[in-house]
Design a protein around this motif. Structure first.
Motif, short mmCIF file in Angstrom:
data_model
loop_
_atom_site.label_atom_id
_atom_site.label_comp_id
_atom_site.label_asym_id
_atom_site.label_seq_id
_atom_site.Cartn_x
_atom_site.Cartn_y
_atom_site.Cartn_z
N GLN A 179 17.73 -7.11 -20.67
CA GLN A 179 17.49 -7.52 -19.29
C GLN A 179 16.32 -6.78 -18.67
N LEU A 180 16.21 -5.48 -18.98
CA LEU A 180 15.12 -4.69 -18.41
C LEU A 180 13.75 -5.13 -18.93
N SER A 181 13.74 -5.83 -20.05
CA SER A 181 12.46 -6.30 -20.59
C SER A 181 11.82 -7.34 -19.67
N ASP A 182 12.62 -7.90 -18.76
CA ASP A 182 12.09 -8.87 -17.80
C ASP A 182 11.48 -8.19 -16.58
N VAL A 183 11.72 -6.88 -16.43
CA VAL A 183 11.17 -6.15 -15.29
C VAL A 183 9.77 -5.66 -15.65
N ASN A 184 8.86 -5.83 -14.73
CA ASN A 184 7.46 -5.48 -15.00
C ASN A 184 6.86 -4.78 -13.79
N ARG A 185 5.75 -4.12 -13.99
CA ARG A 185 5.02 -3.48 -12.90
C ARG A 185 3.56 -3.91 -12.93
N THR A 186 3.01 -4.09 -11.75
CA THR A 186 1.59 -4.41 -11.62
C THR A 186 0.98 -3.46 -10.61
N GLU A 187 -0.32 -3.31 -10.67
CA GLU A 187 -1.02 -2.41 -9.76
C GLU A 187 -2.06 -3.17 -8.96
N GLY A 188 -2.14 -2.85 -7.68
CA GLY A 188 -3.15 -3.47 -6.84
C GLY A 188 -4.54 -3.13 -7.33
N ALA A 189 -5.49 -4.00 -7.02
CA ALA A 189 -6.85 -3.81 -7.53
C ALA A 189 -7.63 -2.75 -6.78
N HIS A 190 -7.09 -2.27 -5.66
CA HIS A 190 -7.85 -1.35 -4.82
C HIS A 190 -7.25 0.05 -4.87
N ALA A 191 -8.09 1.04 -5.14
CA ALA A 191 -7.66 2.43 -5.21
C ALA A 191 -8.53 3.27 -4.29
N LYS A 192 -7.90 4.17 -3.54
CA LYS A 192 -8.62 5.03 -2.62
C LYS A 192 -8.08 6.44 -2.69
N ALA A 193 -8.87 7.40 -2.20
CA ALA A 193 -8.40 8.78 -2.16
C ALA A 193 -7.18 8.87 -1.24
N LYS A 194 -7.16 8.09 -0.17
CA LYS A 194 -6.03 8.06 0.74
C LYS A 194 -5.88 6.65 1.28
N ARG A 195 -4.68 6.10 1.12
CA ARG A 195 -4.42 4.75 1.62
C ARG A 195 -4.01 4.81 3.09
N PRO A 196 -4.68 4.05 3.96
CA PRO A 196 -4.30 4.05 5.38
C PRO A 196 -2.96 3.37 5.58
N ALA A 197 -2.38 3.58 6.76
CA ALA A 197 -1.06 3.04 7.06
C ALA A 197 -1.02 1.53 6.94
N TRP A 198 -2.09 0.85 7.40
CA TRP A 198 -2.07 -0.62 7.34
C TRP A 198 -2.03 -1.12 5.91
N ASP A 199 -2.65 -0.39 4.98
CA ASP A 199 -2.63 -0.77 3.56
C ASP A 199 -1.21 -0.63 3.00
N LYS A 200 -0.55 0.49 3.31
CA LYS A 200 0.83 0.70 2.84
C LYS A 200 1.77 -0.33 3.45
N ASN A 201 1.55 -0.67 4.71
CA ASN A 201 2.38 -1.69 5.36
C ASN A 201 2.18 -3.04 4.68
N LEU A 202 0.94 -3.34 4.33
CA LEU A 202 0.65 -4.62 3.68
C LEU A 202 1.38 -4.74 2.34
N SER A 203 1.30 -3.70 1.52
CA SER A 203 1.98 -3.76 0.22
C SER A 203 3.49 -3.84 0.40
N ALA A 204 4.02 -3.19 1.45
CA ALA A 204 5.46 -3.21 1.70
C ALA A 204 5.94 -4.60 2.09
N VAL A 205 5.22 -5.27 2.99
CA VAL A 205 5.68 -6.58 3.45
C VAL A 205 5.50 -7.63 2.35
N VAL A 206 4.47 -7.49 1.53
CA VAL A 206 4.28 -8.42 0.42
C VAL A 206 5.40 -8.25 -0.60
#
Length: 258
Positions: free
Chosen positions: A52-79
Motif C-alpha cells: 500500500q505504501l508503494s502508492d504513496v509518493n513525494r514531489t518537490e516544487g520547482a522553486h527553491a529559495k534561501a527563505k520561503r516567505p509566508a505567502w509561499d508556505k500558505n500557497l503550498s498548504a492550501v494546494v
C-alpha cells in the motif's frame, strides 16, 4: 530481507498485478492470483502495508529559495489541502548557493503530481503579480504605506493566495451539493480519503525513521495596509481556475490571467 530498492519495487509491482487479477470474476483465476501474491509476499517478506505504501509518493516544487516567505508556505498548504496531500518545507544545502528551501508534497499517487503542477503554476502567477505590485510601489504609483515595497508585496501576495484558495475550494463539491443518490459514493470517498491519510502518515514516519515531522513555529502576523490587501484580493480574483487543473496536465492551460 534487505535487497535492492529497484528490485523491491519490481516485486511489489508484480504483487499488485496479482492482487488486481485476484478480483477477476473467474474464481479459479482469482484464487491462483491470490495464492501467487501471498507466495511472493512470504518469500520476500513484503507486507500488505509495504504494498500500500508503494502508492504513496513525494514531489518537490520547482522553486527553491534561501527563505520561503509566508505567502509561499500558505500557497503550498492550501494546494496540498485541496488535493488531499501533506505539504512540508524541505531544507537542503547547495555547495555553491547555500541553504535552499522548497515545498514538498506527499500523498497517494497521482495527488502529489497534481499538487506540484497546481503549486508551480499558481506560484508563477502570484510571483508575477507581486513583482508588478512591488515595482508600482517603488515608482510611487501606489498610495503611501507604512512598509517597504517588498513587504507590501508580501502582504499583497498573501491576500492573493487567500483569494485563490477560495477558488480552489470551489472545485471541491460541498457535502450538501452532492445528490441524494450519490451519498453512498460520498461516504466511500470519505473512507478512501481517511485511508489515504493513514498511508501518508505511515509514509512520513517511515522516511523520518518514525520521528515524524517537526511542527512549524507560530508566526506573528503583522498588520498590513488595507490598500495592499484589497489589491491582492482583486488580483487573485482575476486568476481563472478551471476543473482542468485537477488533471495536472501541463498541456492544458487550466490557470490563466484574465
Amino acid at each position: 530481507m534487505d535487497f535492492d530498492p529497484i528490485e523491491k519495487e519490481r516485486i511489489i509491482r508484480k504483487i499488485k498485478h496479482c492482487l488486481a487479477l485476484s478480483a477477476s470474476a473467474n474464481e479459479h483465476e482469482a484464487a491462483a492470483a491470490m495464492r501467487q501474491a501471498q507466495k511472493l509476499m512470504q518469500k520476500y517478506r513484503i507486507t500488505e502495508i509495504d504494498v500500500q505504501l508503494s502508492d504513496v509518493n513525494r514531489t518537490e516544487g520547482a522553486h527553491a529559495k534561501a527563505k520561503r516567505p509566508a505567502w509561499d508556505k500558505n500557497l503550498s498548504a492550501v494546494v496540498a489541502k485541496t488535493f488531499n496531500c501533506k505539504s512540508f518545507n524541505c531544507t537542503s544545502w547547495h555547495p555553491i548557493i547555500g541553504r535552499r528551501n522548497q515545498a514538498v508534497f506527499i500523498g497517494v499517487t497521482p495527488a502529489p503530481e497534481i499538487a506540484k503542477y497546481a503549486y508551480d503554476t499558481l506560484y508563477f502567477k502570484v510571483s508575477n503579480a507581486r513583482r508588478e505590485y512591488v515595482a508600482k510601489a517603488r515608482r510611487g504609483e501606489l498610495p503611501r504605506g507604512r512598509y517597504t515595497p517588498e513587504t507590501r508585496g508580501n502582504h499583497f501576495a498573501e491576500a492573493w493566495v487567500y483569494q485563490v484558495h477560495e477558488k480552489l475550494l470551489a472545485l471541491v463539491p460541498e457535502q450538501d451539493d452532492i445528490p441524494a443518490q450519490a451519498q453512498g459514493q460520498a461516504q466511500a470517498l470519505s473512507l478512501a480519503e481517511n485511508h489515504d491519510n493513514a498511508l501518508i502518515e505511515a509514509f512520513i514516519h517511515q522516511i523520518t525513521e518514525w520521528e515524524g515531522v517537526g511542527k512549524a513555529r507560530a508566526r506573528k502576523t503583522a498588520d498590513a495596509n488595507l490598500d495592499d490587501l484589497i489589491a491582492g484580493f482583486l488580483s487573485g480574483s482575476q486568476a481563472k481556475i478551471s476543473h482542468g487543473l485537477t488533471t495536472g496536465a501541463q498541456t492544458v492551460p487550466a490557470i490563466e490571467a484574465q
